[in-house]
Design a protein around this motif. Structure first.
Motif, mmCIF file in Angstrom:
data_model
loop_
_atom_site.group_PDB
_atom_site.id
_atom_site.type_symbol
_atom_site.label_atom_id
_atom_site.label_comp_id
_atom_site.label_asym_id
_atom_site.label_seq_id
_atom_site.Cartn_x
_atom_site.Cartn_y
_atom_site.Cartn_z
ATOM 1 N N UNK A 168 0.865 -1.183 0.000
ATOM 2 C CA UNK A 168 0.000 0.000 0.000
ATOM 3 C C UNK A 168 0.899 1.229 0.000
ATOM 4 N N UNK A 169 0.855 1.965 -1.099
ATOM 5 C CA UNK A 169 1.644 3.191 -1.240
ATOM 6 C C UNK A 169 0.834 4.329 -0.638
ATOM 7 N N UNK A 170 1.464 5.135 0.180
ATOM 8 C CA UNK A 170 0.790 6.270 0.808
ATOM 9 C C UNK A 170 1.480 7.561 0.387
ATOM 10 N N UNK A 171 0.685 8.527 -0.027
ATOM 11 C CA UNK A 171 1.197 9.852 -0.377
ATOM 12 C C UNK A 171 0.861 10.758 0.799
ATOM 13 N N UNK A 172 1.872 11.315 1.430
ATOM 14 C CA UNK A 172 1.671 12.094 2.643
ATOM 15 C C UNK A 172 1.476 13.572 2.342
ATOM 16 N N UNK A 173 0.596 14.203 3.110
ATOM 17 C CA UNK A 173 0.376 15.642 3.011
ATOM 18 C C UNK A 173 1.299 16.337 4.003
ATOM 19 N N UNK A 174 1.604 17.617 3.764
ATOM 20 C CA UNK A 174 2.407 18.346 4.755
ATOM 21 C C UNK A 174 1.607 18.510 6.054
ATOM 22 N N UNK A 175 2.326 18.556 7.151
ATOM 23 C CA UNK A 175 1.665 18.754 8.443
ATOM 24 C C UNK A 175 1.108 20.168 8.546
ATOM 25 N N UNK A 176 -0.079 20.287 9.114
ATOM 26 C CA UNK A 176 -0.672 21.600 9.360
ATOM 27 C C UNK A 176 -0.049 22.210 10.614
ATOM 28 N N UNK A 177 0.197 21.351 11.600
ATOM 29 C CA UNK A 177 0.813 21.789 12.850
ATOM 30 C C UNK A 177 1.747 20.675 13.320
ATOM 31 N N UNK A 178 2.855 21.049 13.897
ATOM 32 C CA UNK A 178 3.795 20.067 14.418
ATOM 33 C C UNK A 178 3.147 19.307 15.575
ATOM 34 N N UNK A 179 3.352 18.006 15.672
ATOM 35 C CA UNK A 179 2.729 17.214 16.733
ATOM 36 C C UNK A 179 3.039 17.718 18.144
ATOM 37 N N UNK A 180 4.273 18.173 18.384
ATOM 38 C CA UNK A 180 4.619 18.685 19.720
ATOM 39 C C UNK A 180 3.804 19.934 20.047
#
Length: 96
Positions: A68-80
């Motif tokens: 399963x190939x996944x195309x990732x989106x940029x993060x809206x906010x950093x998890x921390x």
């Protein structure tokens, strides 16, 4: 020939396409075959990260059956930062 899936998610929409590819097909080739880039022209594979089953993969990575190939989106906010914001909200709720 074998089957792989391509996954791409937006905040309000998830795309999961099954395609058949030839042995030796790479991640990049499979994404092109899926026509996902025609549906979503904002996907820039030179800037977006991709992965296989949640692990980052190079676009030249050869595929295996049922990957399963996944195309990732940029993060809206950093998890921390998101955790800090949630902690502040909980602290305020606790104080009132």
């Amino acid at each position: 020939m074998f089957t792989v899936e391509i996954a791409y998610a937006l905040p309000d929409l998830q795309i999961l396409k099954k395609i058949t590819v030839q042995e030796g097909c790479t991640v990049h080739e499979a994404i092109l075959i899926s026509n996902l880039l025609d549906q979503f022209p904002d996907i820039d594979l030179t800037k977006r990260k991709v992965g296989i089953f949640g692990k980052f993969a190079h676009p030249d990575t050869p595929l295996q059956p049922n990957d399963r190939i996944e195309i990732y989106r940029p993060l809206i906010i950093e998890p921390k930062d998101a955790r800090r914001q949630r902690a502040k909200i909980k602290l305020r709720q606790y104080q009132t």
